[in-house]
Design a protein around this motif. Structure first.
Motif, short mmCIF file in Angstrom:
data_model
loop_
_atom_site.label_atom_id
_atom_site.label_comp_id
_atom_site.label_asym_id
_atom_site.label_seq_id
_atom_site.Cartn_x
_atom_site.Cartn_y
_atom_site.Cartn_z
N SER A 100 0.85 -1.19 0.00
CA SER A 100 0.00 0.00 0.00
C SER A 100 0.89 1.23 0.00
O SER A 100 2.11 1.16 0.08
N VAL A 101 0.25 2.39 -0.07
CA VAL A 101 0.93 3.65 0.16
C VAL A 101 0.52 4.15 1.54
O VAL A 101 -0.67 4.18 1.86
N TYR A 102 1.51 4.50 2.32
CA TYR A 102 1.26 4.91 3.71
C TYR A 102 1.50 6.40 3.85
O TYR A 102 2.53 6.93 3.40
N PHE A 103 0.55 7.07 4.48
CA PHE A 103 0.66 8.50 4.71
C PHE A 103 0.65 8.77 6.22
O PHE A 103 -0.19 8.24 6.95
N CYS A 104 1.55 9.63 6.62
CA CYS A 104 1.58 10.13 7.98
C CYS A 104 1.00 11.54 7.97
O CYS A 104 1.22 12.31 7.01
N ALA A 105 0.28 11.88 9.02
CA ALA A 105 -0.31 13.22 9.12
C ALA A 105 -0.13 13.75 10.52
O ALA A 105 -0.09 12.99 11.49
N SER A 106 -0.03 15.06 10.64
CA SER A 106 0.00 15.69 11.96
C SER A 106 -0.89 16.92 11.91
O SER A 106 -1.19 17.47 10.85
N GLY A 107 -1.33 17.32 13.10
CA GLY A 107 -2.20 18.48 13.14
C GLY A 107 -2.10 19.20 14.46
O GLY A 107 -1.76 18.59 15.48
N GLY A 151 -7.51 23.38 13.75
CA GLY A 151 -6.32 22.66 13.34
C GLY A 151 -6.53 21.81 12.11
O GLY A 151 -7.35 20.91 12.10
N GLU A 152 -5.82 22.08 11.06
CA GLU A 152 -5.87 21.28 9.87
C GLU A 152 -4.82 20.19 9.96
O GLU A 152 -3.85 20.29 10.72
N LEU A 153 -4.99 19.14 9.17
CA LEU A 153 -4.01 18.07 9.09
C LEU A 153 -3.00 18.38 7.99
O LEU A 153 -3.36 18.86 6.91
N PHE A 154 -1.74 18.09 8.30
CA PHE A 154 -0.67 18.21 7.32
C PHE A 154 -0.16 16.79 7.03
O PHE A 154 0.13 16.04 7.96
N PHE A 155 -0.05 16.48 5.75
CA PHE A 155 0.33 15.14 5.35
C PHE A 155 1.76 15.09 4.81
O PHE A 155 2.23 16.06 4.19
N GLY A 156 2.41 13.95 5.03
CA GLY A 156 3.67 13.70 4.38
C GLY A 156 3.46 13.30 2.94
O GLY A 156 2.33 13.18 2.46
N GLU A 157 4.56 13.04 2.24
CA GLU A 157 4.49 12.72 0.82
C GLU A 157 4.17 11.26 0.55
O GLU A 157 3.92 10.87 -0.57
N GLY A 158 4.17 10.46 1.58
CA GLY A 158 3.80 9.07 1.42
C GLY A 158 4.99 8.14 1.33
O GLY A 158 6.08 8.54 0.90
N SER A 159 4.77 6.89 1.75
CA SER A 159 5.77 5.83 1.64
C SER A 159 5.11 4.67 0.91
O SER A 159 4.10 4.15 1.37
N ARG A 160 5.70 4.31 -0.21
CA ARG A 160 5.11 3.24 -1.03
C ARG A 160 5.78 1.92 -0.66
O ARG A 160 6.99 1.75 -0.85
N LEU A 161 4.98 1.01 -0.12
CA LEU A 161 5.51 -0.28 0.36
C LEU A 161 4.96 -1.41 -0.49
O LEU A 161 3.76 -1.50 -0.72
N THR A 162 5.87 -2.27 -0.95
CA THR A 162 5.49 -3.48 -1.68
C THR A 162 5.98 -4.69 -0.91
O THR A 162 7.16 -4.75 -0.55
N VAL A 163 5.08 -5.62 -0.63
CA VAL A 163 5.44 -6.85 0.07
C VAL A 163 5.27 -8.01 -0.90
O VAL A 163 4.18 -8.27 -1.40
N LEU A 164 6.37 -8.70 -1.18
CA LEU A 164 6.35 -9.81 -2.15
C LEU A 164 6.07 -11.14 -1.48
O LEU A 164 6.38 -11.32 -0.29
#
Lengths: 111, 113
Positions: free
Chosen positions: B87-94, B100-113
């Motif tokens: 999946s693609v994983y996003f972290c957010a903080s607020g 308070g709005e949420l600010f998101f990171g650019e994402g981490s793309r994880l592939t599990v074989l």
């Protein structure tokens, strides 16, 4: 489960206003309506939020019905760069708790 | 002001391997959270934290662990990766408070074989 429902997709002609609806019929008195958008696979970006009054900023306008059960995000002059998935969420007014996103509306701006 | 920083941006794992996705924010936000996004789907909340030492489960917590020892960092651990965690994983903080709005990171793309 998400507290909001949105149409899965919409089209809008470039230069015209895009009106994106959101239903939040179970919203509580202290919950805010927030809108975010996600372009391609980037992280979602905050657009606007409101409690019960209409709000406007440099990106968009938010119209909330008097009974607060629904709202509309308005992009006044849609451009191709506004093509994105738009998420409407509600959040408690005192703390974040769980911030749940629904599937959102995929907006396509057509030349 | 870097905002929300996620590392790594891309990762390939084999089934059963473990790893940690890192998330750091420099905005002194109390609230941080992790989401996953599968292709063509919306964001689903995995875990969240309302401050250092406090974490709670979201919609899809199974297979993931989190801890929050500092305000700045909120790592997400996969103890035994499975293909379903691709999946693609996003972290957010607020920020705290009503606006308070949420600010998101650019994402981490994880592939599990």
């Amino acid at each position: 489960d998400a507290k909001t429902t949105q149409p899965p997709s919409m089209d809008c002609a470039e230069g015209r206003a895009a009106n994106l609806p959101c239903n939040h019929s179970t919203i509580s008195g202290n919950e805010y309506v927030y809108w975010y958008r996600q372009i391609h696979s980037q992280g979602p970006q905050y657009i606007i939020h409101g409690l019960k009054n209409n709000e406007t900023n440099e990106m968009a306008s938010l119209i909330i019905t008097e009974d607060r059960k629904s709202s509309t995000l308005i992009l006044p002059h849609a451009t191709l760069r506004d093509t994105a998935v738009y998420y409407c969420i509600v959040r408690g007014g005192t703390s974040y708790d769980k911030v749940i996103f629904g599937p959102g509306t995929s907006l396509s701006v057509i030349p | 002001n870097a905002g929300v920083t996620q590392t790594p941006k891309f990762q390939v794992l084999k089934t059963g391997q473990s790893m940690t996705l890192q998330c750091a924010q420099d905005m002194n936000h109390e609230y941080m959270s992790w989401y996953r996004q599968d292709p063509g789907m919306g964001l689903r909340l995995i875990h969240y934290s309302v401050g250092a030492g406090i974490t709670d489960q979201g919609e899809v917590p199974n297979g993931y662990n989190v801890s929050r020892s500092t305000t700045e960092d909120f790592p997400l651990r996969l103890l035994s990766a499975a293909p379903s965690q691709t999946s693609v994983y996003f972290c957010a903080s607020g920020g705290d408070g009503l606006s308070g709005e949420l600010f998101f990171g650019e994402g981490s793309r994880l592939t599990v074989l």
